[in-house]
Design an enzyme around this catalytic site. Structure first.
Site, short mmCIF file in Angstrom:
data_model
loop_
_atom_site.label_atom_id
_atom_site.label_comp_id
_atom_site.label_asym_id
_atom_site.label_seq_id
_atom_site.Cartn_x
_atom_site.Cartn_y
_atom_site.Cartn_z
N LYS A 124 -7.72 13.48 4.82
CA LYS A 124 -7.00 12.12 4.81
C LYS A 124 -6.09 12.28 5.96
CE LYS A 124 -6.15 13.46 0.42
NZ LYS A 124 -6.31 12.27 -0.25
N ARG A 125 -5.26 11.04 6.00
CA ARG A 125 -4.39 11.37 7.22
C ARG A 125 -3.32 12.39 7.02
NH1 ARG A 125 -0.41 7.12 6.65
NH2 ARG A 125 -1.19 6.57 4.47
N THR A 152 -8.23 6.72 -1.84
CA THR A 152 -9.46 6.38 -1.89
C THR A 152 -10.68 7.36 -1.88
OG1 THR A 152 -9.09 5.44 0.09
CG2 THR A 152 -9.29 3.75 -1.57
N LYS A 198 1.31 13.95 1.27
CA LYS A 198 -0.01 14.38 0.92
C LYS A 198 -0.22 15.75 0.92
CE LYS A 198 -2.18 10.41 3.23
NZ LYS A 198 -2.98 9.72 2.16
N LYS A 232 -14.48 8.57 -3.62
CA LYS A 232 -15.77 8.97 -2.72
C LYS A 232 -16.12 10.40 -2.97
CE LYS A 232 -13.67 6.05 0.70
NZ LYS A 232 -12.62 6.11 1.82
N HIS A 249 0.70 -1.26 -0.05
CA HIS A 249 0.21 0.16 -0.07
C HIS A 249 0.96 1.37 0.05
CE1 HIS A 249 -3.76 -1.86 0.84
NE2 HIS A 249 -3.33 -2.69 1.35
C1 NBG Z 1 -2.62 3.79 2.03
C2 NBG Z 1 -2.03 4.73 1.02
C3 NBG Z 1 -2.90 5.05 -0.21
C4 NBG Z 1 -4.08 3.82 -0.38
C5 NBG Z 1 -4.80 3.03 0.88
C6 NBG Z 1 -5.18 1.76 0.53
C7 NBG Z 1 -1.34 3.18 3.84
C8 NBG Z 1 0.02 2.45 4.54
N1 NBG Z 1 -1.61 3.19 2.79
O1 NBG Z 1 -2.85 5.52 -1.14
O2 NBG Z 1 -1.48 5.74 1.33
O3 NBG Z 1 -5.10 4.13 -1.18
O4 NBG Z 1 -3.26 2.48 1.56
O5 NBG Z 1 -4.52 1.12 -0.64
O6 NBG Z 1 -2.18 3.58 4.57
#
Ligand code: NBG
Length: 775
Positions: free
Chosen positions: A509-510, A616, A515, A620, A329
């Site tokens: 997002k985180r 993701t 990001k 959405k 990921h």
């Molecule tokens: C995250 C990525 C995203 C991705 C999601 C689901 C982690 C380690 N990775 O870009 O940063 O959409 O995983 O695949 O949280």
């Protein structure tokens, strides 16, 4: 004029069953009108439980075990009722008794079992697996306090335990009789398995199986989320991702991961055997998907257990390889876990002989240091175990998979080209369409029917409405209503006032430097400076940020601090406030996302190209009619392909250019700062008197210096193009007609991003499960 008629969801999919004769009232201790929130909630819970029982579970010889440290499932009440086809009935029954289902939704607490996209993806996947009829379990841990609850104090993030579950009280999570023993170096812990039913849309159900132990003792928590890390039996499942800035925290993560894997392995082998497996044929009974590196130890653990059953090591390795698949990921090195051998020796000594065997096996075959299991510093590379000893390695968007193959994991791709494959992420349209945006759902159903909810390719039929002014107007009206609803929610629940006629520009997002929330902030500052210089924009803009920063991630917390300080400056400036508002939403989570995303006009997807594996939230937003402002990164690339250049706004350096900069180490942030006066003014503002008066000089200086002297995620080179593109976008927004067409194209082309499509691809290429026989 077209007629928009309401299509009632249940009529299409739902088999009428006995439960239809029952009511929520049958499960309540007194008439619904007199019930407390808790009594009402329990009544719906039990009513739903009965419906699940009637549906039954997807079964079959071969089952998938999707092992993941996170399952960010969100609240379940409405989602389950929608999937079971009972939402409208229950809503009406409650409303007849003077009760409002939306208040019950607020009463429900959100499970705190995940962090970000990775965990939400796991949740979308188990929804799709259940809906499509595939036998599957999600397997993870039942964290008592989850990640953490975020509050803002003095413009800074502060963390407290998220006690989402009142142990002992009824909930979606049921205690089962299943117990295993998990051995660690010098002691053992007995586990207990909990289950959450996963309802599929108009289908049978799946299960989420979460392990815990009865010895957990919340009294080891001291101040905020600080706790005694040495008491493993008492703290093992307290928190998701406990602070790993010291040895004790890191070892605790190893304990957690092994606890998850040892339980998973016992469950898998027990169930396979019960169905008649002789273990040599495990592949016919089980597929295991390793979600990121956290569940890696399931590989050596399964091998160890097969060997204990008398299977030769070589065969055990082959069996496990055939069963396991690994999903990557991220390309960020920090997320590819490596553990010092000494940690594993201490926590899980019984695994070391297996890990050494695997390491020897690799070393004998391949010279390349990069692909070794244990490096020269005696660190064990978890991803390397996954890659050598599973049969499939997938990235989560086309670009990401290409980068894995050609750059990040190239030495592995050279060895195993056949193992690498792409599975572009997806989202469940039940939660992210039907449930969170009922008005839009109704509008869509009115013109193309509701088949898209189960077969998302139907959404493309919306394209025929592109030149229908009535439908386009309807889309604008829906968005307007959603913005008003969200504004009302903020006013009522958070005492925040926003103008629903402003543009809603959202980045949630985180919090991570890659990001680039800081890029968005720099734009906001330069907008503010323009306003102060007398340039008043045509329309006000409200910028929403939603993000948690990992507790030990200093710069991420400094970015939150800067956003909060800046927001307060704008709020207190009567000259700027009518045109600009910055809202940093506290404790962003799934429930808040469900309210925010339908209200968004602009979807900010501005990661440094090459760094966002997929994203993701971009999907959405798209499904909810927001238009993307993004770099050519992750799944944005596929969105751009699907909607065409007129319906997305892209900017910034390409992933190739970025990768080249890293290779050559030729990026100097100060050069950009010196060259671009707009950028310079914005960056300098971070340490201006106003900001320092609003915040903490130390934190602001640290962020300023980081950007000026390092800026590892290359914010500055993209700044000018970002500002220019955002300006064009805001101008285009004023042509409401053409904007509504962009919205429509985005919604209509979102079908590809259904997690049902993703799951079908995983199944065809990796798992090979059979659908449960329909009755
Ligand atoms: C995250 C990525 C995203 C991705 C999601 C689901 C982690 C380690 N990775 O870009 O940063 O959409 O995983 O695949 O949280």
């Amino acid at each position: 004029m077209k007629q928009y008629h309401r299509v009632i969801l249940q009529m299409v999919e739902i088999r009428r069953n006995k439960l239809m004769d029952k009511k929520v009232a049958d499960y309540a201790p007194r008439p619904l009108a007199e019930c407390s929130d808790l009594e009402l909630f329990n009544a719906v819970l039990n009513y739903t439980g009965e419906a699940v029982k009637e549906r039954g579970y997807n079964t079959g010889k071969k089952k998938l075990y999707y092992i993941s440290a996170e399952f960010l499932i969100g609240k379940l009440l409405s989602n389950n009722l929608i999937n079971l086809g009972l939402y409208d009935t229950v809503k009406k029954e409650l409303s007849d008794a003077g009760k409002d289902i939306t208040e019950l939704e607020e009463f429900e607490s959100e499970p705190s079992l995940g962090n970000g996209g990775l965990g939400r993806l796991a949740a979308c996947f188990i929804d799709s697996l259940a809906t499509l009829g595939y036998p599957a379990d999600g397997v993870g841990l039942a964290y008592h306090c989850g990640l953490f609850r975020q509050t803002f104090r003095s413009n800074k993030q502060s963390e407290t335990p998220d006690r989402w579950l009142h142990w002992g009280q009824e909930s979606w999570m049921h205690r089962t009789d299943k117990r295993y023993t998990v051995d660690f170096g010098g002691f053992s812990i007995n586990s207990v398995m909990y289950e959450i039913d996963v309802t599929g849309y108009g289908s049978k159900c799946g299960r989420l199986r979460l392990f815990d132990t009865d010895t957990i003792d919340e009294r080891v928590i001291r101040d905020q989320i600080d706790f005694d890390k040495s008491k493993i039996a008492k703290n093992l499942t307290l928190f998701l991702y406990p602070d790993d800035s010291d040895d004790a925290g890191r070892i605790l993560r190893v304990y957690q991961e092994y606890f998850m894997c040892a339980n998973a392995a016992q469950l898998i082998l027990e169930e396979a055997r019960a169905k008649g497996s002789n273990l040599h044929d495990l592949y016919d009974y089980a597929a295991v998907q390793i979600n990121d590196t956290h569940p890696t130890m399931v590989i050596p653990e399964l091998i160890r257990r097969l060997e204990a059953e008398g299977i030769e090591e070589e065969e055990a390795i082959e069996i496990v390889r055939k069963v396991c698949g690994y999903t990557n990921h991220t390309i960020l090195a920090e997320a590819l876990e490596t553990w010092p051998e000494s940690y594993l020796e201490e926590a899980v000594p019984q695994l070391m002989p297996v890990i050494h065997s695997l390491a020897d096996y690799v070393e004998k075959k391949y010279d390349e240091p990069f692909v070794q299991i244990i490096d020269k510093d005696d660190r064990v590379h978890m991803a390397n175990i996954d890659i050598h000893f599973s049969h499939s390695i997938n990235g989560v968007a086309k670009l990401h998979t290409e980068i894995l193959k050609n750059t990040e994991l190239k030495p592995f791709y050279d060895i195993y080209p056949e193992k690498f494959n792409n599975k572009t992420n997806g989202i469940t349209f039940r939660r992210w369409g039907v449930m969170c945006d009922p008005e839009l759902t109704e509008a869509i159903n009115g013109v193309i029917g509701d088949a898209w909810i189960k077969d998302a390719s139907h959404l493309a039929e919306l394209r025929k409405e592109e030149n229908d002014p009535a439908f386009l107007k309807k889309l604008l009206a829906v968005k307007g209503d959603n913005k008003k609803n969200f504004a009302a929610y903020l006013k009522k629940n958070r005492d925040i006032e926003v103008n629903p006629d402003s543009v809603f520009d959202v980045q949630c997002k985180r919090l991570h430097e890659y990001k680039r929330q800081q890029l968005n902030l720099l734009w906001a500052i330069s907008r503010y400076q323009e306003i102060k210089a007398g340039k008043k924009p045509a329309r006000p803009i409200t910028m929403f940020f939603g993000a948690k920063a990992a507790p030990a991630y200093t710069i991420a917390k400094d970015i939150i601090h800067a956003i909060l300080c800046f927001a307060s400056i704008v709020d207190n400036d009567p000259e700027a406030a009518p045109y600009l508002k910055v809202v940093m939403l506290e404790n962003y989570n799934v429930s808040l996302a469900e309210k925010l995303i339908p209200a968004a006009d602009i979807s900010e997807q501005i990661s440094l190209a090459s760094k966002e594996a997929s994203g993701t939230s971009n999907m959405k937003f798209m499904l909810n009619g927001a238009v993307t402002l993004g770099t050519m990164d992750g799944a944005n690339v596929e969105i751009a392909d699907l909607v065409g250049k007129d319906n997305i706004y892209t900017f910034g350096e390409s992933s190739d250019e970025v990768i080249e900069h890293y290779k050559k180490a030729d990026y100097v942030s100060r050069d950009y700062y010196e060259k671009d006066p707009v950028l310079k003014d914005a960056v300098d503002f971070l340490v201006s008197d106003e900001m320092i008066a609003a915040g903490d000089e130390k934190n602001l200086n640290r962020l300023y210096n980081e950007l000026l002297n390092k800026d590892w995620f290359m914010t500055f080179p993209d700044f000018e193009d970002y500002c220019r593109t955002k300006e064009v976008m805001l101008k285009d927004y004023e042509d409401r007609d053409s904007w509504s067409r962009k919205m429509l194209v985005n919604i209509a082309q979102a079908g590809f991003f259904s997690s049902d499509r993703t799951i079908e691809q995983y199944n065809t290429d990796i798992w090979h499960l059979k659908r449960d026989e329909a009755e």
